[in-house]
Scaffold this active site. Structure first.
Site, mmCIF file in Angstrom:
data_model
loop_
_atom_site.group_PDB
_atom_site.id
_atom_site.type_symbol
_atom_site.label_atom_id
_atom_site.label_comp_id
_atom_site.label_asym_id
_atom_site.label_seq_id
_atom_site.Cartn_x
_atom_site.Cartn_y
_atom_site.Cartn_z
ATOM 1 N N GLU A 21 0.863 -1.316 0.094
ATOM 2 C CA GLU A 21 -0.036 0.146 0.163
ATOM 3 C C GLU A 21 0.936 1.238 -0.075
ATOM 4 O O GLU A 21 0.342 2.331 0.609
ATOM 5 C CB GLU A 21 -1.142 0.002 1.214
ATOM 6 C CG GLU A 21 -1.969 -1.035 1.148
ATOM 7 C CD GLU A 21 -3.091 -1.137 2.300
ATOM 8 O OE1 GLU A 21 -4.171 -1.591 2.052
ATOM 9 O OE2 GLU A 21 -2.701 -0.796 3.398
ATOM 10 N N GLU B 106 -7.003 -7.065 -1.463
ATOM 11 C CA GLU B 106 -8.031 -7.024 -0.269
ATOM 12 C C GLU B 106 -9.349 -6.660 -0.488
ATOM 13 O O GLU B 106 -9.474 -5.238 -0.476
ATOM 14 C CB GLU B 106 -7.143 -5.963 0.567
ATOM 15 C CG GLU B 106 -5.889 -6.413 1.217
ATOM 16 C CD GLU B 106 -5.131 -5.583 2.194
ATOM 17 O OE1 GLU B 106 -5.917 -4.927 2.839
ATOM 18 O OE2 GLU B 106 -4.052 -5.624 2.667
#
Length: 826
Positions: free
Chosen positions: A184, A253
């Site tokens: 991320e 995710e």
């Protein structure tokens, strides 16, 4: 001739060995549509299970339940600070045995996705970074910093080497088909400027140099350096498109729920909305999807991050914290997975055409030579739709997707749940009465004398002193006051600017008070009146407590923890205020608490003779409690009810089951009786447990227990509580409900317990919800309760055909869709 013949035979032998080796290997690659395995495009369904958040004994069951739920792969992070708690000292034992975990996945016949990071976020303490890394000279995380890059490369290389040595990459015949570097970073890269871009390029080059033979991922990383594959994270990724046209649309995710914070409510994401997000993703061209989490598990010990992440990491995942099926989520998704797999060739090779049907309704058609597969998606959050598609009418509820594998018959709709709901409960057996012993935490040297392990001028950040060896750090200083001191007055306060998650203050051995963070405000001022200062030497002792270190954000490693000051005494004389800053005084520091250092939680603790069994104190701070108990019978998951306690940590037979804080209730507002699945989900939507302890029950893994003989529970109570109500239970299915649609079959099960009774059953247009079902205006002319009882009572599971053939004519219902509502007792 003989030599030439021998050389030829030797060459043939090596060719044969090489061929056998290649035959065992799996070629994993990708094109613009999908991940390819041995040249074939695949629909891949994956789920996150973090090995340290369960036990090694639990792994096979969790993985097999994931496989039964229709998954192809198990995804996990690798947790650097768990494996390298001290520099170059490694731990891969017990539930940290990542190699064993990957092999367990392989034994189940599933693939693995290994997210090495080594930054993981994951609501894990310090985002997975070891605190010793922060304390190295000139250290900056996740940027062009030679010290950081060297340590990151060292750990990443070690993990890759371990996997290679065990032949666990698919290129070696193992289960690992994808690996991830960083995590991320696209969310924070702008904060790092040009060095951020240089760093992410370095990450890609470093990872690529490790030659693992499978693709590398970079999640949430637009324009990821080639050959890295960028992916999406979020509640919805249907609108996401990769920036690189050669990268398939991948979702690493899909948040199945959300985590809990101390003092927060319980998040809840409906099965309908989660299924909607998955179906929308595949409708819009996605081919790889991972559930975060599929099993959330437990933050044992001190691994929870945040700050303020709870010990439970249930995440409202398809498998609950203890490994039980979270129904209807698990079953509803399983049915979707089956349908998607039946369409794999169409979804990966078919030509795509889209039709806008108006009012936020779109159809997508995947066409191959063999046939077509279709989706009809209704993203309108309020209005159901009757859609005419290819000459047929389809009822598509608001915020749902209908899936038609043959573009004719609806095989699945995300809003039409035909799976049972399981209501979990504690077993009803009478709890064992525990006989407690106790002893105080030995803190007099810190409270009365201010005596510590090290001395420094000024205030030092808690991370810098403790190296995260403990949640607790004593800050202690002395102050001389006399009658002539301008500060002296009858009205004096102790004022502390604090970043401690919890702060306890003592002056001259007397407890002044405490303060803990509420509403996420981790920077606050503590001020309390002090009446017991003396002329002469005064001792000020502050106990700073951390409750998980920050795990997310740019430069999060430099965020303050502990008491960073100023610390001052304030005197009030009429209108005049006089403040004496103590921040630059000499301060003594004591890491941890003596009871921890003496391992009072260990069953081998040498301090066993000092425990008292009389006059059990309650509401007493800094107190240790201990009791013997017998393990609950059976194989069901075990939980301990810590209601009545304040805050602290608990151990079972010397193994920490995590921090506890049942005295911290969530706010009274923000919960609704009804949860509407329609519309975009956020972590506050459909929250429940308002005004209740954020966590009352704590998981006790069966592997922590002695099945026969005695077990020991040890508690360290920080704030003061009453252990007399502590008891152990097992978690079982208490009630099973279903609200299934006509022309479907509903499978009902009490999860290894017999179905004992039918509490309600009606086929027609029943009203209400599980626990409050009622007969509607019409129902079948056969007794639904008797019909279901005949099929189900006394059995471990049963299947009921939801139709008029089973339950009789429903003429009074007209043409409206019929449903079966049923509630069973286990």
């Amino acid at each position: 001739m003989k030599m030439k013949h021998f050389t030829r035979l030797l060459s043939l032998f090596f060719i044969l060995i090489t061929s056998l080796s290649l035959a065992k290997s799996t070629i994993v690659s990708h094109d613009e549509r999908a991940i390819t395995i041995n040249g074939k495009r695949r629909i891949l369904l994956s789920g996150s299970i973090h090995y340290p958040r369960s036990t090694a004994d639990m792994w096979p069951d969790l993985i097999n339940k994931a496989k039964d739920g229709g998954l192809d792969a198990i995804e996990t992070y690798v947790f650097w600070n768990a494996h390298e708690p001290k520099r170059r000292e490694y731990d891969f034992s017990g539930n940290l045995d990542v190699v064993r975990f990957i092999k367990t996945i392989q034994d189940a016949g599933l693939y693995s996705v290994l997210r090495i990071g080594p930054y993981v976020c994951a609501e894990w303490n310090y985002g997975g970074f070891p605190v010793w890394l922060h304390n190295m000279p000139n250290m900056k995380f996740r940027t062009v910093n030679p010290s950081f890059m060297n340590e990151m490369q060292n750990f990443t290389t070690k993990i890759v080497k371990m996997m290679k040595e065990e032949k666990l990459f698919a290129s070696q015949g193992g289960p690992i088909i994808l690996a991830q570097i960083e995590n991320e970073y696209g969310n924070v890269i702008s904060s790092y400027g040009a060095e951020g871009k240089a760093y992410i390029d370095w990450c890609a080059n470093m990872a690529n140099s490790l030659d693992i033979g499978v693709p590398w991922l970079m999640c949430q990383q637009p324009n990821a350096p080639q050959p890295m594959l960028e992916t999406c994270n979020g509640f919805y990724c249907d609108q996401y498109e990769p920036t690189n046209p050669s990268t398939p649309k991948m979702w690493t995710e899909n948040w199945t729920g959300w985590f809990k914070n101390w003092g927060g409510k319980h998040p809840y994401r409906t099965a309908e909305d989660l299924a909607f997000s998955v179906a929308r993703f595949f409708q819009t061209g996605g081919t790889f999807q991972n559930y975060y989490m599929y099993h959330g598990g437990t933050n044992f010990g001190r691994v929870a991050g945040g700050p303020y992440i709870t010990t439970s990491y249930d995440y409202h995942a398809p498998l609950d914290e203890f490994g039980n099926l979270n129904q209807p989520k698990w079953g509803h998704l399983k049915q979707l997975h089956t349908v998607l797999k039946s369409m794999e060739k169409s979804l990966t090779y078919g030509n795509i055409s889209r039709i806008d049907l108006g009012n936020s309704i779109k159809a997508t058609i995947y066409t191959t030579k063999e046939g077509s597969s279709c989706f009809i998606g209704n993203v309108n959050a309020t209005a159901d739709a009757l859609v005419n598609f290819k000459g047929k009418d389809y009822h598509v509820p608001a915020w749902s997707v209908s899936v038609l594998p043959d573009c004719d018959k609806e095989a699945y709709n995300t809003a039409k749940v035909n799976t049972q709901t399981s209501i979990m409960t504690e077993d009803s057996s009478k709890p064992e009465r525990l006989e407690w012993t106790w002893r105080p935490e030995s803190a007099q040297k810190m409270i009365l004398k201010g005596s510590g392990d090290l001395i420094a001028k000024g205030l030092v950040d808690q991370k810098d002193v403790t190296n995260d060896a403990s949640d607790y750090l004593w800050y202690m200083t002395r102050l001389h006051l006399d009658k002539k001191d301008p500060l002296w007055s009858r009205n004096m306060t102790l004022r502390v600017h604090s970043n401690a998650h919890v702060l306890h203050a003592y002056v001259n051995g007397k407890y002044v008070g405490n303060q803990f963070v509420k509403d996420g405000k981790f920077d606050y001022r503590f001020e309390r009146k002090v009446n017991h200062l003396v002329h002469g030497t005064n001792h000020i002792s502050l106990l700073s407590v951390s409750v998980g270190l920050q795990n997310y954000g740019p430069f999060f490693e430099s965020g303050p923890t502990g008491i960073n000051g100023p610390v001052s005494l304030v005197g009030y004389k009429g209108e005049e205020t006089i403040e004496k800053d103590l921040s630059q005084h000499q301060w003594d520091y004591k890491i941890g608490l003596n009871g921890y250092n003496d391992k009072l939680f260990s069953i081998k603790s040498v301090g066993h003779q000092k425990w008292a069994n009389e006059k059990l104190p309650t509401g007493r701070m800094l107190t240790w409690y201990k009791a013997k108990f017998k393990a609950p019978l059976g194989k069901e998951p075990v939980i301990v009810d810590l209601n009545g306690l304040g805050k602290g940590e608990a151990w079972i037979n010397g193994q920490s089951i995590g921090r506890y804080w049942p005295s911290f209730n969530s706010s009274d507002d923000g919960c609704k009786d009804e949860c509407d699945y329609r519309g975009a989900y956020g972590s506050d939507k459909c929250a429940f447990m308002c005004g209740k302890p954020t966590q009352r029950w704590y998981h006790v893994p069966r592997s922590f227990l002695n099945a026969s003989g005695h077990n020991t529970i040890t508690l360290f109570e920080e704030m003061g509580g009453n252990p007399s109500m502590v008891n152990f239970k097992t978690v079982v299915v208490g009630t099973v409900c279903a609200r299934a649609h006509e022309h479907n079959k509903v499978e009902l099960s009490c999860h290894n317990r017999p179905i004992s009774a039918v509490k309600f059953a009606s086929f027609g247009n029943p009203l209400g919800h599980c626990g409050s079902f009622a007969v509607g205006t019409c129902q079948g002319d056969k007794d639904a309760a008797k019909t279901v009882a005949k099929e189900c009572v006394g059995k471990l599971n049963c299947t009921v055909n939801v139709s008029s053939d089973t339950f009789g004519s429903t003429l009074d219902c007209g043409d409206s869709p019929k449903k079966l509502a049923v509630e069973l007792e286990c």
